[in-house]
Design an enzyme around this catalytic site. Structure first.
Site, PDB file in Angstrom:
ATOM      1  CG  HIS A   1      -3.994  -1.496  -0.703  1.00  0.00           C
ATOM      2  ND1 HIS A   1      -4.836  -0.221  -0.771  1.00  0.00           N
ATOM      3  CD2 HIS A   1      -3.776  -1.586   0.462  1.00  0.00           C
ATOM      4  CE1 HIS A   1      -4.894   0.320   0.236  1.00  0.00           C
ATOM      5  NE2 HIS A   1      -4.108  -0.391   1.414  1.00  0.00           N
TER       6      HIS A   1
ATOM      7  CE  LYS B   1      -7.325  -0.532   2.149  1.00  0.00           C
ATOM      8  NZ  LYS B   1      -7.662  -0.963   3.361  1.00  0.00           N
TER       9      LYS B   1
ATOM     10  CB  SER C   1      -0.864   0.151   1.051  1.00  0.00           C
ATOM     11  OG  SER C   1      -0.151   0.018   2.529  1.00  0.00           O
TER      12      SER C   1
END
Length: 355
Positions: free
Chosen positions: A170, A201, A142
């Site tokens: 991610h 996310k 990240s």
């Protein structure tokens, strides 16, 4: 007014998608604000089981288990799975939640240099005396926007009879042809044993995490994983929006594929302007500046120009590696990206980051 957000983890723009919002409202109205219980008492409803089944199908795994966050998923897996007879090998730049999860377990702990396959192999050789070996890595890191060399990791794991664990927070939703993550991107979906990821996310942006993998592992976690056993189940609205986000991704890969061109546009234009962008082909685009104060004042000036970004410095990143981390989203237009690059160029020249 008119400020563009370039620092959110909302990679696919689904947190504001009308269908995702509608699904959350419907779940809220049907099941209430929360279930006031952990899963094994009265906190399991049909929507939780449906979402777990959907997650497993999306990742092409046997089963899945929900957590309040991926931090909890990482805190819950190593202690439940590994014993003092086992070994865990962790990339030195793994996320803090992986590091904390490994600290909780009694396995023998090894740390290999970041994405260094020679060092990993040497440590795999050292761990042959242990009962079980687990290689743990972020799929996409990240802070730097780089992607783990999963092909090589899986080859070494096969050679030295180890299991592979990846954190896909991610990556889930936008890496790979269908957004299934780094294992799909690199063609090793059948070689990665365990995936932990987040619903907070790309998959709706609200909250929640999960583990997906072999059914016996998931069964074990339901009996022994402390964050699962002792945390309230996910609120219905969160479950509803994450479920709809997965529906949208499995219906079409258009959203996932929209990221590549936008990411390339930003990276190429920033590089042409004279900036150094860390990582490769990932919507996390760290603008490397080196100096903590420079990162802070540039971020402040960017906000004055309508671009919201944040400076990162020690201890979040190593000393001398200060940066502004830009994150590209599917909802950014080409005009938005160009406006961001123009603002960076103006601010960079003002503060001496560019000639």
């Amino acid at each position: 007014a008119g400020i563009l957000n370039f620092c959110a983890n909302n990679y696919l723009g689904l947190s504001s998608h009308p269908e995702v919002i509608r699904a959350a409202v419907e779940a809220l109205e049907k099941f209430g604000a929360g279930l006031s219980s952990v899963r094994f008492i009265c906190g399991t409803q049909s929507i939780h089981k449906d979402l777990e089944e959907k997650i497993a199908r999306f990742h092409q795994r046997e089963d899945a288990i929900l957590y309040a966050s991926c931090f909890d998923a990482n805190a819950g897996i190593f202690e439940a799975l590994l014993t003092p007879e086992d070994a865990v090998l962790s990339d030195e730049l793994n996320h803090a939640s992986i590091i904390d999860g490994i600290r909780l377990c009694k396995a023998n702990k090894y740390r290999y240099k970041h994405m260094d396959m020679q060092d990993l192999e040497a440590k795999l050789q050292d761990t042959q005396k242990h009962r079980l070996r687990l290689v743990a890595t972020d799929g996409a890191f990240s802070m730097d926007g780089d992607i783990a060399p999963l092909r090589e990791i899986c080859q070494l794991a096969q050679k030295y009879d180890a299991l592979v664990f990846i954190d896909e927070c991610h990556a889930t939703g936008f890496l790979g042809p269908n957004g299934r993550g780094t294992d799909e991107l690199l063609g090793v979906m059948d070689k990665v044993t365990i995936i932990n990821s987040t619903l907070g996310k790309a998959l709706g942006g609200a909250a929640g995490g999960y583990t997906t993998g072999p059914k016996p592992l998931i069964d074990l976690l339901r009996q022994r994983s402390r964050p699962y056993l002792f945390s309230n189940s996910l609120p219905p609205a969160v479950v509803g929006c994450a479920s709809k986000a997965l529906d949208l991704l499995m219906e079409s890969n258009a959203i996932a594929q929209s990221m590549a061109a936008k990411t390339q546009r930003f990276r190429s234009k920033m590089t042409a302007a004279g900036f150094t962008i860390s990582g490769k082909d990932h919507p996390i685009c760290p603008v490397m500046l080196g100096d903590a104060r420079l990162a802070a004042v540039m971020a402040e000036d960017m906000l004055n120009r309508g671009i919201y970004v944040i400076g990162f410095s020690y201890p979040v990143v190593p000393k001398g590696k200060a940066r502004i981390r830009v994150q590209i989203s599917a909802v950014h237009s080409d005009e938005d990206i160009d406006r961001c690059v123009e603002a960076f160029t103006e601010v960079g020249r003002k503060h001496g980051a560019l000639p």
